[in-house]
Design a protein around this motif. Structure first.
Motif, PDB file in Angstrom:
ATOM      1  N   GLY A  50     -18.928 -27.235   1.242  1.00  0.00           N
ATOM      2  CA  GLY A  50     -20.101 -28.089   1.033  1.00  0.00           C
ATOM      3  C   GLY A  50     -21.364 -27.461   1.584  1.00  0.00           C
ATOM      4  N   ALA A  51     -21.271 -26.876   2.775  1.00  0.00           N
ATOM      5  CA  ALA A  51     -22.432 -26.223   3.364  1.00  0.00           C
ATOM      6  C   ALA A  51     -22.831 -24.985   2.555  1.00  0.00           C
ATOM      7  CB  ALA A  51     -22.135 -25.830   4.805  1.00  0.00           C
ATOM      8  N   ALA A  52     -21.840 -24.236   2.086  1.00  0.00           N
ATOM      9  CA  ALA A  52     -22.146 -23.050   1.281  1.00  0.00           C
ATOM     10  C   ALA A  52     -22.816 -23.444  -0.034  1.00  0.00           C
ATOM     11  CB  ALA A  52     -20.875 -22.257   1.009  1.00  0.00           C
ATOM     12  N   ALA A  53     -22.308 -24.486  -0.676  1.00  0.00           N
ATOM     13  CA  ALA A  53     -22.900 -24.921  -1.941  1.00  0.00           C
ATOM     14  C   ALA A  53     -24.298 -25.485  -1.725  1.00  0.00           C
ATOM     15  CB  ALA A  53     -22.008 -25.960  -2.604  1.00  0.00           C
ATOM     16  N   GLY A  54     -24.488 -26.242  -0.658  1.00  0.00           N
ATOM     17  CA  GLY A  54     -25.814 -26.786  -0.376  1.00  0.00           C
ATOM     18  C   GLY A  54     -26.820 -25.704  -0.062  1.00  0.00           C
ATOM     19  N   GLY A  55     -26.417 -24.724   0.744  1.00  0.00           N
ATOM     20  CA  GLY A  55     -27.312 -23.613   1.047  1.00  0.00           C
ATOM     21  C   GLY A  55     -27.629 -22.772  -0.170  1.00  0.00           C
ATOM     22  N   GLY A  56     -26.618 -22.555  -1.010  1.00  0.00           N
ATOM     23  CA  GLY A  56     -26.844 -21.794  -2.236  1.00  0.00           C
ATOM     24  C   GLY A  56     -27.789 -22.509  -3.188  1.00  0.00           C
ATOM     25  N   ALA A  57     -27.627 -23.825  -3.300  1.00  0.00           N
ATOM     26  CA  ALA A  57     -28.510 -24.599  -4.175  1.00  0.00           C
ATOM     27  C   ALA A  57     -29.942 -24.571  -3.668  1.00  0.00           C
ATOM     28  CB  ALA A  57     -28.009 -26.030  -4.275  1.00  0.00           C
ATOM     29  N   ALA A  58     -30.120 -24.678  -2.352  1.00  0.00           N
ATOM     30  CA  ALA A  58     -31.466 -24.609  -1.786  1.00  0.00           C
ATOM     31  C   ALA A  58     -32.076 -23.228  -2.010  1.00  0.00           C
ATOM     32  CB  ALA A  58     -31.416 -24.932  -0.298  1.00  0.00           C
ATOM     33  N   GLY A  59     -31.271 -22.185  -1.846  1.00  0.00           N
ATOM     34  CA  GLY A  59     -31.772 -20.830  -2.073  1.00  0.00           C
ATOM     35  C   GLY A  59     -32.133 -20.571  -3.523  1.00  0.00           C
ATOM     36  N   LEU A  60     -31.292 -21.049  -4.432  1.00  0.00           N
ATOM     37  CA  LEU A  60     -31.590 -20.859  -5.858  1.00  0.00           C
ATOM     38  C   LEU A  60     -32.845 -21.623  -6.260  1.00  0.00           C
ATOM     39  CD1 LEU A  60     -28.020 -21.071  -7.406  1.00  0.00           C
ATOM     40  CD2 LEU A  60     -29.472 -19.071  -7.246  1.00  0.00           C
ATOM     41  N   GLY A  61     -32.987 -22.828  -5.765  1.00  0.00           N
ATOM     42  CA  GLY A  61     -34.182 -23.614  -6.077  1.00  0.00           C
ATOM     43  C   GLY A  61     -35.442 -22.955  -5.555  1.00  0.00           C
ATOM     44  N   ASN A  62     -35.367 -22.426  -4.347  1.00  0.00           N
ATOM     45  CA  ASN A  62     -36.514 -21.749  -3.767  1.00  0.00           C
ATOM     46  C   ASN A  62     -36.847 -20.477  -4.542  1.00  0.00           C
ATOM     47  OD1 ASN A  62     -38.577 -21.328  -1.990  1.00  0.00           O
ATOM     48  ND2 ASN A  62     -37.283 -20.548  -0.344  1.00  0.00           N
ATOM     49  N   ALA A  63     -35.842 -19.740  -4.984  1.00  0.00           N
ATOM     50  CA  ALA A  63     -36.074 -18.519  -5.756  1.00  0.00           C
ATOM     51  C   ALA A  63     -36.730 -18.832  -7.100  1.00  0.00           C
ATOM     52  CB  ALA A  63     -34.765 -17.777  -5.972  1.00  0.00           C
ATOM     53  N   ILE A  64     -36.234 -19.851  -7.761  1.00  0.00           N
ATOM     54  CA  ILE A  64     -36.806 -20.209  -9.069  1.00  0.00           C
ATOM     55  C   ILE A  64     -38.240 -20.702  -8.907  1.00  0.00           C
ATOM     56  CG2 ILE A  64     -36.598 -21.824 -10.992  1.00  0.00           C
ATOM     57  CD1 ILE A  64     -33.549 -21.557 -10.635  1.00  0.00           C
ATOM     58  N   ARG A  65     -38.487 -21.483  -7.855  1.00  0.00           N
ATOM     59  CA  ARG A  65     -39.846 -21.957  -7.597  1.00  0.00           C
ATOM     60  C   ARG A  65     -40.795 -20.779  -7.390  1.00  0.00           C
ATOM     61  NH1 ARG A  65     -42.827 -22.206  -3.276  1.00  0.00           N
ATOM     62  NH2 ARG A  65     -41.063 -21.690  -1.950  1.00  0.00           N
ATOM     63  N   GLY A  66     -40.353 -19.798  -6.605  1.00  0.00           N
ATOM     64  CA  GLY A  66     -41.204 -18.636  -6.347  1.00  0.00           C
ATOM     65  C   GLY A  66     -41.490 -17.832  -7.605  1.00  0.00           C
ATOM     66  N   VAL A  67     -40.488 -17.665  -8.446  1.00  0.00           N
ATOM     67  CA  VAL A  67     -40.693 -16.905  -9.684  1.00  0.00           C
ATOM     68  C   VAL A  67     -41.640 -17.649 -10.613  1.00  0.00           C
ATOM     69  CG1 VAL A  67     -39.542 -16.108 -11.784  1.00  0.00           C
ATOM     70  CG2 VAL A  67     -38.571 -15.596  -9.564  1.00  0.00           C
TER      71      VAL A  67
END
Length: 118
Positions: A50-67
């Protein structure tokens, strides 16, 4: 805060039900201890993924926002930004899969069952 206290109360109720189920005449203290141990391992594996999936989702969202912000500021760099974003997304997803792998190791290998000296 109320959400956490409700979850804690439910966890304690489940633990009480499990211990009551194993408290019959045929159950030994070793069987109860193993059941509680493997229940804890299952809960830990669930928390890990759960922590890995939550962290991954936050990272992916942040990456897409930046792009998207970078493409809005300079549309000519869109192709290079997308390429870099896809490489970064693959790396982030790899970390989530590592968390899943660790959870599967905890659940199915039995390396933490007390027989190996841990």
């Amino acid at each position: 805060m109320k959400k956490y206290s409700t979850a804690f109360i439910m966890l304690m109720m489940v633990a009480g039900a499990v211990s009551a189920a194993f408290a019959g005449e045929g159950a030994t203290a070793d069987a109860m201890a193993r059941a509680i141990f493997y229940g804890g391992v299952a809960i830990g594996a669930g928390v890990a993924i759960g922590a890995a999936a939550g962290g991954g989702a936050a990272g992916l969202g942040n990456a897409i926002r930046g792009v998207l912000e970078g493409m809005a500021r300079n549309p000519n760099m869109g192709g290079k930004l997308l390429t870099t974003m896809f490489i970064g997304m693959a790396l982030i997803e790899t970390f989530v899969l590592y968390g899943l792998l660790i959870a599967i190791i905890f659940l199915f290998t039995g390396i933490f069952d007390g027989k190996a000296g841990f």
